[in-house]
Motif scaffolding. Structure first.
Motif, PDB file in Angstrom:
ATOM      1  N   PHE A 134     -20.219 -12.627  11.609  1.00  0.00           N
ATOM      2  CA  PHE A 134     -19.459 -13.525  12.487  1.00  0.00           C
ATOM      3  C   PHE A 134     -20.114 -13.504  13.858  1.00  0.00           C
ATOM      4  CE2 PHE A 134     -16.198 -15.403  15.019  1.00  0.00           C
ATOM      5  CZ  PHE A 134     -15.438 -16.186  14.153  1.00  0.00           C
ATOM      6  N   ILE A 135     -20.471 -14.693  14.359  1.00  0.00           N
ATOM      7  CA  ILE A 135     -21.103 -14.816  15.671  1.00  0.00           C
ATOM      8  C   ILE A 135     -20.062 -15.374  16.621  1.00  0.00           C
ATOM      9  CG2 ILE A 135     -23.080 -15.720  16.936  1.00  0.00           C
ATOM     10  CD1 ILE A 135     -24.276 -16.397  14.099  1.00  0.00           C
ATOM     11  N   GLY A 136     -19.584 -14.525  17.530  1.00  0.00           N
ATOM     12  CA  GLY A 136     -18.514 -14.920  18.432  1.00  0.00           C
ATOM     13  C   GLY A 136     -18.958 -14.894  19.880  1.00  0.00           C
ATOM     14  N   GLY A 137     -18.052 -15.260  20.768  1.00  0.00           N
ATOM     15  CA  GLY A 137     -18.416 -15.320  22.180  1.00  0.00           C
ATOM     16  C   GLY A 137     -17.207 -15.318  23.082  1.00  0.00           C
ATOM     17  N   GLY A 138     -17.439 -15.801  24.327  1.00  0.00           N
ATOM     18  CA  GLY A 138     -18.463 -16.714  24.770  1.00  0.00           C
ATOM     19  C   GLY A 138     -18.589 -17.966  23.922  1.00  0.00           C
TER      20      GLY A 138
ATOM     21  N   GLU B 113     -21.451 -14.721   3.790  1.00  0.00           N
ATOM     22  CA  GLU B 113     -20.770 -15.705   4.626  1.00  0.00           C
ATOM     23  C   GLU B 113     -21.215 -15.475   6.066  1.00  0.00           C
ATOM     24  OE1 GLU B 113     -16.204 -16.371   4.703  1.00  0.00           O
ATOM     25  OE2 GLU B 113     -16.663 -15.126   6.453  1.00  0.00           O
ATOM     26  N   VAL B 114     -21.706 -16.523   6.720  1.00  0.00           N
ATOM     27  CA  VAL B 114     -22.161 -16.406   8.110  1.00  0.00           C
ATOM     28  C   VAL B 114     -21.458 -17.474   8.938  1.00  0.00           C
ATOM     29  CG1 VAL B 114     -24.113 -16.349   9.698  1.00  0.00           C
ATOM     30  CG2 VAL B 114     -24.415 -15.584   7.324  1.00  0.00           C
ATOM     31  N   THR B 115     -20.547 -17.041   9.799  1.00  0.00           N
ATOM     32  CA  THR B 115     -19.755 -17.948  10.626  1.00  0.00           C
ATOM     33  C   THR B 115     -20.268 -17.939  12.057  1.00  0.00           C
ATOM     34  OG1 THR B 115     -17.776 -17.505   9.300  1.00  0.00           O
ATOM     35  CG2 THR B 115     -17.436 -18.477  11.477  1.00  0.00           C
TER      36      THR B 115
ATOM     37  N   VAL C 208     -31.110 -21.624   8.953  1.00  0.00           N
ATOM     38  CA  VAL C 208     -31.133 -20.236   9.416  1.00  0.00           C
ATOM     39  C   VAL C 208     -30.290 -19.344   8.507  1.00  0.00           C
ATOM     40  CG1 VAL C 208     -30.269 -18.736  11.271  1.00  0.00           C
ATOM     41  CG2 VAL C 208     -31.669 -20.722  11.827  1.00  0.00           C
ATOM     42  N   GLY C 209     -29.246 -19.920   7.915  1.00  0.00           N
ATOM     43  CA  GLY C 209     -28.347 -19.143   7.066  1.00  0.00           C
ATOM     44  C   GLY C 209     -26.906 -19.190   7.515  1.00  0.00           C
ATOM     45  N   ILE C 210     -26.645 -19.863   8.641  1.00  0.00           N
ATOM     46  CA  ILE C 210     -25.260 -20.040   9.099  1.00  0.00           C
ATOM     47  C   ILE C 210     -24.610 -21.067   8.177  1.00  0.00           C
ATOM     48  CG2 ILE C 210     -23.798 -20.833  10.996  1.00  0.00           C
ATOM     49  CD1 ILE C 210     -26.110 -19.913  12.888  1.00  0.00           C
ATOM     50  N   ASN C 211     -23.580 -20.670   7.444  1.00  0.00           N
ATOM     51  CA  ASN C 211     -22.993 -21.562   6.447  1.00  0.00           C
ATOM     52  C   ASN C 211     -21.511 -21.850   6.673  1.00  0.00           C
ATOM     53  OD1 ASN C 211     -21.848 -19.114   5.599  1.00  0.00           O
ATOM     54  ND2 ASN C 211     -23.356 -18.840   3.966  1.00  0.00           N
ATOM     55  N   ARG C 212     -20.993 -21.432   7.820  1.00  0.00           N
ATOM     56  CA  ARG C 212     -19.596 -21.699   8.155  1.00  0.00           C
ATOM     57  C   ARG C 212     -19.496 -21.878   9.658  1.00  0.00           C
ATOM     58  NH1 ARG C 212     -14.788 -18.938   9.542  1.00  0.00           N
ATOM     59  NH2 ARG C 212     -12.927 -19.790   8.525  1.00  0.00           N
TER      60      ARG C 212
ATOM     61  N   CYS D  95     -11.449 -16.897   5.239  1.00  0.00           N
ATOM     62  CA  CYS D  95     -12.595 -16.357   5.976  1.00  0.00           C
ATOM     63  C   CYS D  95     -12.820 -14.907   5.556  1.00  0.00           C
ATOM     64  CB  CYS D  95     -12.335 -16.444   7.477  1.00  0.00           C
ATOM     65  SG  CYS D  95     -13.645 -15.705   8.479  1.00  0.00           S
ATOM     66  N   ARG D  96     -13.924 -14.670   4.857  1.00  0.00           N
ATOM     67  CA  ARG D  96     -14.200 -13.336   4.317  1.00  0.00           C
ATOM     68  C   ARG D  96     -14.330 -12.300   5.436  1.00  0.00           C
ATOM     69  NH1 ARG D  96     -19.645 -12.884   1.118  1.00  0.00           N
ATOM     70  NH2 ARG D  96     -18.655 -14.655   0.054  1.00  0.00           N
ATOM     71  N   HIS D  97     -14.950 -12.707   6.525  1.00  0.00           N
ATOM     72  CA  HIS D  97     -15.171 -11.760   7.618  1.00  0.00           C
ATOM     73  C   HIS D  97     -13.848 -11.284   8.207  1.00  0.00           C
ATOM     74  CE1 HIS D  97     -17.816  -9.975  10.693  1.00  0.00           C
ATOM     75  NE2 HIS D  97     -16.778 -10.156  11.491  1.00  0.00           N
ATOM     76  N   ASN D  98     -12.950 -12.215   8.478  1.00  0.00           N
ATOM     77  CA  ASN D  98     -11.667 -11.826   9.058  1.00  0.00           C
ATOM     78  C   ASN D  98     -10.809 -11.056   8.070  1.00  0.00           C
ATOM     79  OD1 ASN D  98     -12.241 -12.892  11.566  1.00  0.00           O
ATOM     80  ND2 ASN D  98     -11.284 -14.860  11.137  1.00  0.00           N
ATOM     81  N   VAL D  99     -10.847 -11.440   6.805  1.00  0.00           N
ATOM     82  CA  VAL D  99     -10.100 -10.691   5.799  1.00  0.00           C
ATOM     83  C   VAL D  99     -10.604  -9.248   5.746  1.00  0.00           C
ATOM     84  CG1 VAL D  99      -9.670 -10.447   3.315  1.00  0.00           C
ATOM     85  CG2 VAL D  99      -9.449 -12.690   4.408  1.00  0.00           C
TER      86      VAL D  99
END
Length: 430
Positions: free
Chosen positions: A70-74, A102-104, A123-127, A256-260
């Motif tokens: 998960f790429i967050g921010g910002g 999964e790449v968000t 790049v591989g970002i799929n969400r 969302c797999r990452h948040n789960v």
């Protein structure tokens, strides 16, 4: 305490991009407005440090593959695509990615006028998670957003047209002077534009924000309740399922797999300014290295095989939380120290390695797991914490009697009433 098998715990990676164009008045995240004199070389240096940070966390994977990122921010969409290409090429050299990873990436419609959506996919970002918040122009102005309704719609349409099959749209309700019809219109527009997942949450006023210092007038409690109830009914009518407090997934998407993974008390590494991670350590032996923190150096042990490969690992078994320096300039201030081990040279600063105490384990697990409407299996509770069901059975029985937890020895799951009074459940496990 029961033994924990680390290999059975999913591993994720969080990446924090700390810059934004403008700080929103409700935002209490670790975000920093770009200065007018910011140079492109700043992004080069930041990605260099991200990769150095990742390399020093490689051993914490303990041979597990990364199941989600998960790429967050910002505002992560501020980082140029060339830097994402470089970042992901480096990360694939450091970690093993799951075949179905999964790449968000969070994205702001105001920074996506010329978004390279197809390149993100390459790049591989799929969400994508697009921070719309509202489709009403006056509400966007009040919230300090830099995009307009047209840009928000264009971003969703462009993402879907480029091939993104999974697009989350963030929406807020309970906004200043928001009417019922405006809140429902936001949901309908997100759905019609192609959202496959909607995060629909109430605006809350957090400390250390502009709204906290100068609070806007929000709808009263009765109106908030009516908006929430009607919004939930509309989401259900449109085919979305509510799997977590504010998360709604459409029929063509999945949660969302990452948040789960967060909510199921899984492990996650973390790179970037202010990033927080959690990792379960099963065992470690051998040589000694020095890991630099903001306080004072601390000594940990790693296997002899890891000594020459820029890995490090905590020596005691347990569950640990860690974090990184919040300010980008501090995070990137990682000058080599000739007196330190080669493994800690160029290491981004740590501001904390802390084992989760056994008496905190249960409350931390419950704080996360009870957000899931379907709950979790009790076997997962034991497998992720090492705490047996018997150690919490008294509190569980009390909550079942009160109608807040379902009477089920196989699953931990709140009732409908329990979903409304989660804080009351959590107090029993403090």
């Amino acid at each position: 305490m029961s033994a924990i098998k680390v290999k059975d715990i999913p591993l994720a990676l969080y990446i924090h991009i700390p810059w934004c164009v403008k700080k929103c008045p409700y935002c209490d995240f670790n975000s920093h407005e770009l200065k007018d004199d910011s140079q492109p070389s700043m992004y080069d240096e930041y990605v260099d440090v991200l990769l150095s940070d990742a390399s020093l966390q490689q051993a914490l994977a303990q041979e597990r593959e990364i199941s989600s990122i998960f790429i967050g921010g910002g505002t992560p969409s501020l980082l140029p695509i060339a830097q994402y290409q470089r970042l992901f090429a480096g990360l694939r050299d450091i970690f093993r990615f799951a075949d179905d990873i999964e790449v968000t990436m969070e994205a702001n419609p105001g920074t996506l006028e010329h978004a390279p959506f197809a390149q993100y996919l390459d790049v591989g970002i799929n969400r994508l998670s697009i921070g719309v918040q509202s489709f009403a122009a006056d509400k966007l102005t009040t919230l300090g957003r830099i995009h307009d309704p047209g840009q928000a719609l264009s971003a969703i349409h462009a993402a879907r047209a480029a091939g993104f099959k999974r697009v989350n749209v963030d929406l807020m309700h309970g906004l200043p002077q928001q009417t019922m019809s405006e809140a429902l219109r936001d949901i309908q527009m997100a759905h019609d534009a192609g959202a496959t997942h909607i995060s629909w949450y109430q605006l809350t006023i957090e400390p250390n924000t502009v709204f906290y210092r100068s609070q806007p007038v929000l709808p009263d409690e009765d109106n908030l309740a009516d908006i929430e109830q009607s919004g939930q009914a509309l989401l259900q009518k449109l085919g979305y399922s509510n799997y977590e407090v504010s998360a709604w997934v459409g029929t063509s998407d999945e949660p969302c797999r990452h948040n789960v993974n967060y909510w199921q008390f899984g492990d996650y590494l973390a790179i970037g300014a202010g990033a927080h991670g959690k990792v379960t350590i099963e065992v470690a032996i051998g040589a000694t290295i020095k890991v630099t923190t903001d306080d004072e150096p601390s000594t940990h042990h790693v296997t002899e095989a890891n000594k020459e490969s820029r890995h490090h690992l905590l020596t005691e078994s347990g569950i640990y939380r860690f974090s990184k320096s919040r300010l980008p300039k501090d995070y990137m201030d990682h000058q080599s120290d000739s007196t330190s081990s080669a493994l800690s040279q160029n290491a981004p600063k740590m501001v904390g390695w802390k084992a989760i105490a056994s008496d905190e384990m249960v409350s931390e697990f419950m704080l996360n797991a009870l957000r899931l409407h379907d709950g979790i299996e009790w076997s997962m509770f034991t497998g992720r914490t090492g705490v047996g069901y018997d150690e919490v059975s008294e509190q569980v029985e009390k909550l079942v009697t009160q109608g807040l937890l379902k009477d089920d020895t196989e699953r931990l799951q709140p009732t409908v009433l329990g979903q409304r009074y989660l804080n009351q459940i959590l107090r029993e496990f403090l």
